[in-house]
Design an enzyme around this catalytic site. Structure first.
Site, PDB file in Angstrom:
ATOM      1  N   LYS A 231      -8.178 -53.503 -23.230  1.00 44.72           N
ATOM      2  CA  LYS A 231      -7.420 -54.381 -22.340  1.00 44.72           C
ATOM      3  C   LYS A 231      -6.813 -55.573 -23.082  1.00 44.72           C
ATOM      4  O   LYS A 231      -7.167 -55.885 -24.223  1.00 44.72           O
ATOM      5  CB  LYS A 231      -8.316 -54.875 -21.200  1.00 44.72           C
ATOM      6  CG  LYS A 231      -8.607 -53.792 -20.166  1.00 44.72           C
ATOM      7  CD  LYS A 231      -9.407 -54.324 -18.995  1.00 44.72           C
ATOM      8  CE  LYS A 231      -9.591 -53.238 -17.933  1.00 44.72           C
ATOM      9  NZ  LYS A 231     -10.438 -53.709 -16.806  1.00 44.72           N
ATOM     10  N   ARG A 265     -17.355 -48.395 -18.847  1.00 46.17           N
ATOM     11  CA  ARG A 265     -16.199 -47.568 -18.471  1.00 46.17           C
ATOM     12  C   ARG A 265     -15.180 -47.670 -19.609  1.00 46.17           C
ATOM     13  O   ARG A 265     -14.660 -48.755 -19.882  1.00 46.17           O
ATOM     14  CB  ARG A 265     -15.603 -48.056 -17.147  1.00 46.17           C
ATOM     15  CG  ARG A 265     -14.415 -47.233 -16.650  1.00 46.17           C
ATOM     16  CD  ARG A 265     -13.904 -47.783 -15.326  1.00 46.17           C
ATOM     17  NE  ARG A 265     -12.790 -46.988 -14.801  1.00 46.17           N
ATOM     18  CZ  ARG A 265     -11.509 -47.187 -15.109  1.00 46.17           C
ATOM     19  NH1 ARG A 265     -11.167 -48.179 -15.943  1.00 46.17           N
ATOM     20  NH2 ARG A 265     -10.569 -46.422 -14.595  1.00 46.17           N
TER      21      ARG A 265
END
Length: 284
Positions: A231, A265
Site C-alpha cells: 500500500k 492479508r
C-alpha cells in the site's frame, strides 16, 4: 473509547463447523477478479488464471483466500451489483469445488453479493464498510451464521482519501468498532474479526499512528486482521512503487505480528508465511 468488551477471547473461528486455530497467525491471500486493483500483479482476468493463482497461494501456505470483484482502491470506479456477482460467483464455485480444503472469503460490502457468494461456496464475509454501505449486511451475516471481517473506513472508496480527519484516530476507530461489535452481539453474531482499515480513509500519519498502537485493539478480545500489502503507506514513504513494496510489507507485517495480530492479508503469501514462522520463533 470502549470500557468493556462483548465477546470472549477468540483464538479460533468456526467455519461451517470446522474450527480454525488462530493461536498461530494465519495468512490470507488476495485474489482480485478486477481490472483496476491498485497492484496490477494481483489482478486476474479469467477463471483459469484465478485458479492458478489460488493453487499457488495454497501451496505457499495460505489458510484463507480473499476474493474481490469490486476494486476498493482510492477513487475506484463504482460497478453494479450484477457486474460484481458476475465476476465473483463463477470463480467461487470453481475454487470451492477444486480446492475443498481452502477457506474462501468474499470481499464485498453488498449484502446480496455476500449471500450469493456464500451460497456459491464462500465461507467468510469481508466487509470494508462494516455494514455502513448496505444496511442489510448485519442481518444477512447473522442469518447466514458465517464469520464476518469488519473493517473501519472513513467515507467510501470514491471519497475516502479526500482529506480524512480524526480528533484522535485511535480512539475514533476503536469507538466506531465498539458500536459495531455491540450491534453484532445483539444479532448473535459470534465469529467477528476486526480490521483497523489501513489505507482506508486515513493519511500516512494516521496509518502509522494506528500501527504504533495496534496492541490497543486487544481491548475487544477478537482476532485482528491487517492489510498493509504493497500500500501507499509503504511505497509513498519509501518513494518507490507498489511493485517495489514487498520488503516494506514484510517489515510492517513483522511489527504487526509482534503486536498480536491473527491474520495477515497479503498479495505475497510465501513471504508472509515465512515472516510468521520467524516471528513465532521468538516465543518458543
Amino acid at each position: 473509547m470502549a470500557e468493556k468488551t462483548f465477546f470472549e477471547l477468540k483464538k479460533s473461528l468456526n467455519v461451517k463447523g470446522k474450527l480454525i486455530d488462530l493461536s498461530t497467525p494465519k495468512v490470507m491471500g488476495i485474489l482480485n477478479i478486477t481490472p483496476d486493483s491498485f497492484y496490477s500483479n494481483s489482478r486476474t482476468n479469467s477463471i483459469d488464471q484465478a485458479l492458478i493463482k489460488a493453487e499457488q497461494f495454497i501451496n505457499e501456505g495460505a489458510t484463507f483466500i480473499d476474493i474481490g470483484g469490486y476494486s476498493s482502491r482510492p477513487g475506484a470506479k463504482d460497478i453494479s451489483e450484477e457486474e460484481e456477482l458476475n465476476r465473483l460467483v463463477p470463480v467461487i464455485e470453481r475454487l470451492s469445488r477444486e480446492f475443498t480444503e481452502v477457506i474462501i472469503s468474499v470481499d464485498t460490502f453488498r449484502a446480496r453479493v455476500a449471500e450469493e457468494s456464500i451460497q456459491a461456496g464462500a465461507h467468510i464475509i469481508n466487509d470494508i464498510s462494516a455494514g455502513d454501505m448496505d444496511r442489510n449486511m448485519f442481518d444477512t451475516v447473522a442469518r447466514l451464521n458465517v464469520p464476518y471481517i469488519m473493517m473501519h473506513m472513513q467515507g467510501t472508496p470514491q471519497t475516502m482519501q479526500n482529506q480524512p480527519f480524526y480528533k484522535n484516530v485511535l480512539l475514533d476507530v476503536i469507538d466506531y468498532l465498539a458500536k459495531k461489535i455491540s450491534q453484532l452481539k445483539a444479532l448473535h453474531v459470534h465469529d467477528v474479526i476486526i480490521d483497523p482499515g489501513f489505507g482506508f480513509g486515513k493519511t500516512i500519519d494516521h496509518n502509522y499512528e494506528l500501527l504504533n498502537q495496534l496492541e490497543d485493539f486487544k481491548i475487544f478480545k477478537l482476532p485482528v486482521l491487517v492489510g498493509f500489502s504493497r500500500k501507499g503507506m509503504i511505497h509513498k514513504v519509501l518513494e518507490t512503487s507498489a511493485a517495489e513494496a514487498l520488503n516494506g510489507t514484510t517489515v510492517l507485517n513483522t511489527i504487526a505480528l509482534q503486536k498480536g495480530v491473527s491474520i495477515l492479508r497479503v498479495h505475497d503469501v510465501k513471504e508472509a508465511v515465512e515472516c510468521i514462522k520467524l516471528v513465532e520463533r521468538l516465543f518458543v
